[in-house]
Enzyme design. Sequence first.
Site, PDB file in Angstrom:
ATOM      1  N   LYS A  54       0.842  -1.203   0.000  1.00  0.00           N
ATOM      2  CA  LYS A  54       0.000   0.000   0.000  1.00  0.00           C
ATOM      3  C   LYS A  54       0.881   1.259   0.000  1.00  0.00           C
ATOM      4  CE  LYS A  54      -3.612  -2.570   2.373  1.00  0.00           C
ATOM      5  NZ  LYS A  54      -4.146  -2.951   3.684  1.00  0.00           N
ATOM      6  N   GLN A  98      -3.848  -1.551  10.061  1.00  0.00           N
ATOM      7  CA  GLN A  98      -3.770  -2.877   9.435  1.00  0.00           C
ATOM      8  C   GLN A  98      -4.288  -3.955  10.390  1.00  0.00           C
ATOM      9  OE1 GLN A  98      -2.843  -3.560   6.154  1.00  0.00           O
ATOM     10  NE2 GLN A  98      -3.595  -5.602   6.689  1.00  0.00           N
ATOM     11  N   ASP A 121     -11.143   2.867   4.844  1.00  0.00           N
ATOM     12  CA  ASP A 121     -11.382   1.418   4.837  1.00  0.00           C
ATOM     13  C   ASP A 121     -12.880   1.117   4.917  1.00  0.00           C
ATOM     14  OD1 ASP A 121      -9.420  -0.429   4.464  1.00  0.00           O
ATOM     15  OD2 ASP A 121      -8.690  -0.405   6.535  1.00  0.00           O
TER      16      ASP A 121
END
Length: 292
Positions: A54, A98, A121
């Site tokens: 990412k 994460q 997200d």
Amino acid sequence: MSAAIIDGKKIAEDIRREVKEAVLRLKAKKGIVPGLAFILVGEEPASQSYVRSKGKACDELGFYSVTEKVDVSIPEGKVLSMIDGFNRDPKIHGILVQLPLPKHINEQKVFEAILPKKDVDGFHPINIGRMMTGAETFYPCTPAGIWELLKRSNINPSGKHVVVVGRSNIVGKPIANILMQKREWCNAIVTIAHTAAPDLSYYTRQADILIAAIGKAHAITSSMVQPGVVVIDVGINRVVDRTTKTGYRIVGDVDFDAVKEVAGAITPVPGGVGPMTIAMLMMNTLKSAQRA
Ligand code: NDP
């Protein structure tokens, strides 16, 4: 006849190119550079590799990015105050913690600490609620990627029977929610199957579009699908393979070689849904920066 292969890698590259061009326009017009902050707790190799990919995407697309790598023993309060710092930072438009997190850190508290406008997200309850009601919001990246794959492959779910296997909060539930909405490129009749299904194939054989988000290598076999079905394989599973350098290889939830002989279209693993997830993260962060 063999199925058409839905090339997620190519479609993700197209999206990344579009995002890169939009970043240049945003910089030139408003002087804004999209910024993404990553928080990585612990040293789990898969998580490290996801954050690395990412971060690399940020560099390639002209984003500003910061990665906070912290020890697995970090107290929950410290993670929450790090999030608070990024919430206040005008250079940051998206915050990504994460997963998975160690057990002593409450995932839900973390999702709720991120400002909904920086929740790229799409895991904040406000954004989930907005998605449920069909309002404009950030959709979680993997379901958003699946939807985009269908659109860009000209596969319209409207009126089709979509069977989703898996009901996780990050894939199964949101993709079912998106595709059932009464709007363009959705409007599907959706069934969600899970471990309580006495005979999973009873459901999968009815699918016009089958979405497998199970987490079990080759759980979907050719006898479980009807001819012409569109198969979206979300699974990422490691299987032992002594012929490779690493000693393993990545396969999906679908027995690709056998199912492709029956299906009308299918996503490969790797190179299907996976690259789309990162592309949609970049797209969500760009949108957040455009709104700033
Ligand atoms: P979860 O483990 O959270 O959920 C798996 C779901 O599959 C559960 O709902 C479970 O049912 C169901 N399930 C498991 N076994 C069976 C079975 N034998 N029959 C029917 N249903 C079953 O996984 P995720 O949703 O997080 O991920 C699914 C897969 O997708 C994983 O391989 C993951 O690595 C991958 N993934 C890939 C991403 C990408 O970018 N490509 C992103 C996210 C995930 P129940 O609820 O009853 O337990």
